[in-house]
Design a protein around this motif. Structure first.
Motif, PDB file in Angstrom:
ATOM      1  N   GLN A  91       0.838  -1.212   0.000  1.00 16.31           N
ATOM      2  CA  GLN A  91       0.000   0.000   0.000  1.00 16.31           C
ATOM      3  C   GLN A  91       0.870   1.258   0.000  1.00 16.31           C
ATOM      4  OE1 GLN A  91      -2.261   0.315   3.684  1.00 16.31           O
ATOM      5  NE2 GLN A  91      -1.949   2.516   3.554  1.00 16.31           N
ATOM      6  N   GLU A  92       1.912   1.259   0.844  1.00 16.61           N
ATOM      7  CA  GLU A  92       2.792   2.426   0.929  1.00 16.61           C
ATOM      8  C   GLU A  92       3.552   2.659  -0.372  1.00 16.61           C
ATOM      9  OE1 GLU A  92       5.009   1.887   4.576  1.00 16.61           O
ATOM     10  OE2 GLU A  92       3.115   1.948   5.684  1.00 16.61           O
ATOM     11  N   ARG A  93       4.057   1.564  -0.963  1.00 18.45           N
ATOM     12  CA  ARG A  93       4.776   1.711  -2.249  1.00 18.45           C
ATOM     13  C   ARG A  93       3.859   2.266  -3.334  1.00 18.45           C
ATOM     14  NH1 ARG A  93       8.715  -1.807  -4.069  1.00 18.45           N
ATOM     15  NH2 ARG A  93       8.351  -0.798  -6.077  1.00 18.45           N
ATOM     16  N   MET A  94       2.551   1.909  -3.241  1.00 18.92           N
ATOM     17  CA  MET A  94       1.586   2.398  -4.239  1.00 18.92           C
ATOM     18  C   MET A  94       1.063   3.791  -3.877  1.00 18.92           C
ATOM     19  SD  MET A  94      -0.582  -1.126  -4.780  1.00 18.92           S
ATOM     20  CE  MET A  94      -1.628  -0.652  -6.155  1.00 18.92           C
ATOM     21  N   GLU A  95       1.456   4.253  -2.690  1.00 16.19           N
ATOM     22  CA  GLU A  95       1.036   5.572  -2.161  1.00 16.19           C
ATOM     23  C   GLU A  95      -0.480   5.685  -2.039  1.00 16.19           C
ATOM     24  OE1 GLU A  95       3.055   8.606  -4.406  1.00 16.19           O
ATOM     25  OE2 GLU A  95       5.023   7.835  -3.873  1.00 16.19           O
ATOM     26  N   LEU A  96      -1.095   4.584  -1.615  1.00 17.83           N
ATOM     27  CA  LEU A  96      -2.549   4.571  -1.430  1.00 17.83           C
ATOM     28  C   LEU A  96      -2.885   4.774   0.043  1.00 17.83           C
ATOM     29  CD1 LEU A  96      -3.642   1.407  -3.477  1.00 17.83           C
ATOM     30  CD2 LEU A  96      -3.819   3.797  -4.180  1.00 17.83           C
ATOM     31  N   PRO A  97      -4.035   5.421   0.329  1.00 16.17           N
ATOM     32  CA  PRO A  97      -4.487   5.450   1.727  1.00 16.17           C
ATOM     33  C   PRO A  97      -5.024   4.076   2.138  1.00 16.17           C
ATOM     34  CG  PRO A  97      -6.107   6.478   0.282  1.00 16.17           C
ATOM     35  CD  PRO A  97      -4.933   6.115  -0.591  1.00 16.17           C
ATOM     36  N   ALA A  98      -4.970   3.779   3.425  1.00 11.83           N
ATOM     37  CA  ALA A  98      -5.425   2.470   3.921  1.00 11.83           C
ATOM     38  C   ALA A  98      -6.896   2.230   3.582  1.00 11.83           C
ATOM     39  CB  ALA A  98      -5.214   2.389   5.428  1.00 11.83           C
ATOM     40  N   SER A  99      -7.660   3.322   3.444  1.00 14.68           N
ATOM     41  CA  SER A  99      -9.094   3.182   3.173  1.00 14.68           C
ATOM     42  C   SER A  99      -9.381   2.576   1.798  1.00 14.68           C
ATOM     43  CB  SER A  99      -9.777   4.552   3.268  1.00 14.68           C
ATOM     44  OG  SER A  99      -9.169   5.437   2.341  1.00 14.68           O
ATOM     45  N   LYS A 100      -8.359   2.504   0.940  1.00 12.06           N
ATOM     46  CA  LYS A 100      -8.572   1.926  -0.390  1.00 12.06           C
ATOM     47  C   LYS A 100      -8.075   0.480  -0.467  1.00 12.06           C
ATOM     48  CE  LYS A 100      -8.493   6.060  -3.282  1.00 12.06           C
ATOM     49  NZ  LYS A 100      -7.843   6.695  -4.437  1.00 12.06           N
ATOM     50  N   VAL A 101      -7.723  -0.081   0.662  1.00 14.76           N
ATOM     51  CA  VAL A 101      -7.156  -1.428   0.650  1.00 14.76           C
ATOM     52  C   VAL A 101      -8.145  -2.426   1.261  1.00 14.76           C
ATOM     53  CG1 VAL A 101      -5.224  -2.874   1.400  1.00 14.76           C
ATOM     54  CG2 VAL A 101      -4.855  -0.443   0.880  1.00 14.76           C
ATOM     55  N   MET A 102      -8.528  -3.411   0.488  1.00 18.72           N
ATOM     56  CA  MET A 102      -9.445  -4.431   1.017  1.00 18.72           C
ATOM     57  C   MET A 102      -8.683  -5.319   1.993  1.00 18.72           C
ATOM     58  SD  MET A 102     -11.860  -5.641  -2.091  1.00 18.72           S
ATOM     59  CE  MET A 102     -12.561  -4.443  -3.235  1.00 18.72           C
ATOM     60  N   MET A 103      -9.335  -5.583   3.111  1.00 13.97           N
ATOM     61  CA  MET A 103      -8.659  -6.332   4.169  1.00 13.97           C
ATOM     62  C   MET A 103      -9.682  -7.226   4.867  1.00 13.97           C
ATOM     63  SD  MET A 103      -5.436  -5.950   5.361  1.00 13.97           S
ATOM     64  CE  MET A 103      -4.763  -4.359   5.823  1.00 13.97           C
ATOM     65  N   ASN A 104      -9.406  -8.518   4.920  1.00 14.65           N
ATOM     66  CA  ASN A 104     -10.240  -9.403   5.749  1.00 14.65           C
ATOM     67  C   ASN A 104      -9.386 -10.419   6.503  1.00 14.65           C
ATOM     68  OD1 ASN A 104      -9.632 -11.296   3.809  1.00 14.65           O
ATOM     69  ND2 ASN A 104     -11.663 -11.280   2.852  1.00 14.65           N
ATOM     70  N   ILE A 105      -8.070 -10.170   6.496  1.00  8.05           N
ATOM     71  CA  ILE A 105      -7.140 -11.121   7.135  1.00  8.05           C
ATOM     72  C   ILE A 105      -7.469 -11.310   8.616  1.00  8.05           C
ATOM     73  CG2 ILE A 105      -5.341  -9.379   7.628  1.00  8.05           C
ATOM     74  CD1 ILE A 105      -3.269 -11.597   6.944  1.00  8.05           C
ATOM     75  N   HIS A 106      -7.980 -10.241   9.270  1.00  9.03           N
ATOM     76  CA  HIS A 106      -8.280 -10.351  10.702  1.00  9.03           C
ATOM     77  C   HIS A 106      -9.362 -11.402  10.970  1.00  9.03           C
ATOM     78  CE1 HIS A 106     -10.824  -7.375   8.794  1.00  9.03           C
ATOM     79  NE2 HIS A 106     -11.705  -7.484   9.774  1.00  9.03           N
ATOM     80  N   LYS A 107     -10.270 -11.603   9.976  1.00 10.30           N
ATOM     81  CA  LYS A 107     -11.388 -12.534  10.186  1.00 10.30           C
ATOM     82  C   LYS A 107     -11.100 -13.950   9.689  1.00 10.30           C
ATOM     83  CE  LYS A 107     -14.385 -10.047   7.851  1.00 10.30           C
ATOM     84  NZ  LYS A 107     -15.620  -9.615   7.203  1.00 10.30           N
ATOM     85  N   TYR A 108     -10.319 -14.050   8.610  1.00 11.33           N
ATOM     86  CA  TYR A 108     -10.170 -15.364   7.966  1.00 11.33           C
ATOM     87  C   TYR A 108      -8.732 -15.859   7.866  1.00 11.33           C
ATOM     88  CZ  TYR A 108     -14.641 -13.517   6.244  1.00 11.33           C
ATOM     89  OH  TYR A 108     -15.878 -12.943   6.136  1.00 11.33           O
ATOM     90  N   GLY A 109      -7.741 -15.055   8.252  1.00 16.24           N
ATOM     91  CA  GLY A 109      -6.351 -15.451   8.070  1.00 16.24           C
ATOM     92  C   GLY A 109      -6.033 -15.582   6.590  1.00 16.24           C
ATOM     93  N   ASN A 110      -5.046 -16.436   6.291  1.00 16.05           N
ATOM     94  CA  ASN A 110      -4.629 -16.655   4.909  1.00 16.05           C
ATOM     95  C   ASN A 110      -5.344 -17.903   4.369  1.00 16.05           C
ATOM     96  OD1 ASN A 110      -3.330 -17.206   2.518  1.00 16.05           O
ATOM     97  ND2 ASN A 110      -1.260 -16.983   3.324  1.00 16.05           N
ATOM     98  N   THR A 111      -6.328 -17.673   3.507  1.00 16.05           N
ATOM     99  CA  THR A 111      -7.061 -18.803   2.919  1.00 16.05           C
ATOM    100  C   THR A 111      -6.458 -19.194   1.564  1.00 16.05           C
ATOM    101  OG1 THR A 111      -8.669 -17.265   1.976  1.00 16.05           O
ATOM    102  CG2 THR A 111      -9.258 -18.264   4.091  1.00 16.05           C
TER     103      THR A 111
END
Ligand code: UT7
Length: 331
Positions: free
Chosen positions: A266-286
């Motif tokens: 995300q940082e290398r792409m200079e994107l804000p965190a709000s544009k990054v989809m995230m569900n790792i907290h709920k499902y881990g690495n599937t």
């Protein structure tokens, strides 16, 4: 008008059983603080029950996908399953899934590119649409990682979970859908992340079972370093060659292996965190499930025309990125 392959529906399936960090800390010497701070994971899902393979999850996801998109199973031309935990070494689980959903006119096969499996399969499937050969292709990313995880090994058992996502690909002539892709592989990375036995190099034996060689073997730090660099490099390259600035990108959909890897990309792409989809907290690495499950979880927020970058890194090593324009407004 040129034809693109577009995702026109997305679905997912997650088993009911929730394996929390607290429960894991009773199995191995770990704790919620370590797992959360090093990986971002709080819980993961586990498919319980005897003789329930990965196809059980995939069948449920694809059935819902067809219902949602108003597609009859006999209309499907091709079904591709990305997975590292197929029901059997052969035949392909994609054949079993197609049979169970009644896709009588489809041919089907499995693809293995470890955690990049969904991206590899999506790109492969899209070629059949773009060429005009097919109208409806289903791509499934599914893994039952709990079958190849040693729940005595704290360095791997906290990371992985079970889950499945599926998408329908159809032709689009409005300029939406998959715009560009970039994939790479480096087999010299095999030794850092693999399942040592069960294949033709080391068929199953008492010795391989005793040595726990049927479980995931991962040198975490070695994989971490390459993952950060390669995932970020392909994602930035995808932006550059399509003249996309950070403001133009609506969403990054990263493979969910580690929150710290995702943040670095995300940082290398200079994107804000709000544009990054995230569900790792709920499902881990599937594994192959992470990217389609993210799309499913965020579907209601997606808008027609959104510029989306999918990005992954996994065993092989394999990595890659896809740039697509979302084809419909999420409900
Ligand atoms: O999806 C496919 C590709 N896979 C990846 O991208 C995974 C990449 N790797 C990673 O995400 C991280 O390397 C891990 C999450 C696997 C490990 O995190 P780390 O920050 O690299 O930890 P480490 O392996 O360097 O271990 C640091 C310490 C060690 O203890 P000592 O030697 O410093 O005393 C480990 O024994 O943390 C210890 N440790 C744990 N402690 C508590 C390892 N696992 C655990 C644990 N709980 N679960």
């Amino acid at each position: 008008m040129s034809v693109n392959a577009a995702i026109t529906a997305v679905e997912g399936f997650l088993p009911d059983y929730i394996l929390t960090n607290e429960e894991l800390s009773k199995l191995v010497d770990t704790n919620d603080e370590w797992i959360t701070s090093r990986t971002g994971i709080k819980e993961r899902r586990i498919l319980k029950g005897k003789e329930k393979g990965v196809s059980v999850m995939a069948v449920e996801a694809v059935k819902q996908l067809l219902l949602k998109s108003g597609t009859r199973p006999e209309e499907i031309d091709l079904l591709i399953l990305a997975s590292v935990t197929p029901d059997y070494i052969f035949p392909a689980s994609a054949n079993i899934i197609s049979d169970k959903i009644g896709a009588v006119n489809a041919w089907s096969y499995d693809m293995n590119a470890a955690c990049s499996g969904f991206i590899y399969a999506l790109i492969t499937a899209s070629q059949f649409i773009k060429s005009g050969a097919y109208k409806k292709v289903v791509v499934v990313g599914a893994d039952k990682m709990s079958t190849i995880i040693d729940y005595h090994d704290r360095s791997t058992c906290v990371i992985f979970g079970d889950g499945c996502g599926a998408v329908l690909l159809e032709p689009n002539t409005e300029g939406l859908g998959i715009q560009d892709f970039l994939c790479r592989a480096d087999g010299s990375g095999c030794r850092h992340l693999f399942q040592k036995a069960g294949g033709s190099v080391k068929p199953p034996s008492q010795e391989t079972v005793d040595l726990k060689e049927h479980f995931v073997y991962q040198e975490g730090q070695a994989v971490f370093k390459v993952a950060v660099k390669q995932m970020a490099d392909v994602s930035v390259e995808m932006m550059k060659r399509n003249n996309l600035k950070a403001d133009d990108v609506a969403w990054l959909v990263p493979h969910q292996a580690n929150q710290r890897i995702i943040q670095a990309v995300q940082e290398r792409m200079e994107l804000p965190a709000s544009k990054v989809m995230m569900n790792i907290h709920k499902y881990g690495n599937t594994t192959c499930g992470t990217i389609p499950l993210c799309l499913w979880n965020y579907e209601s927020q997606l808008k027609k025309g959104d510029n989306i970058i999918l990005s992954s890194f996994g065993g092989g090593f394999t990595w890659g990125a896809v740039y697509l324009k979302w084809a419909y407004n999420g409900k």
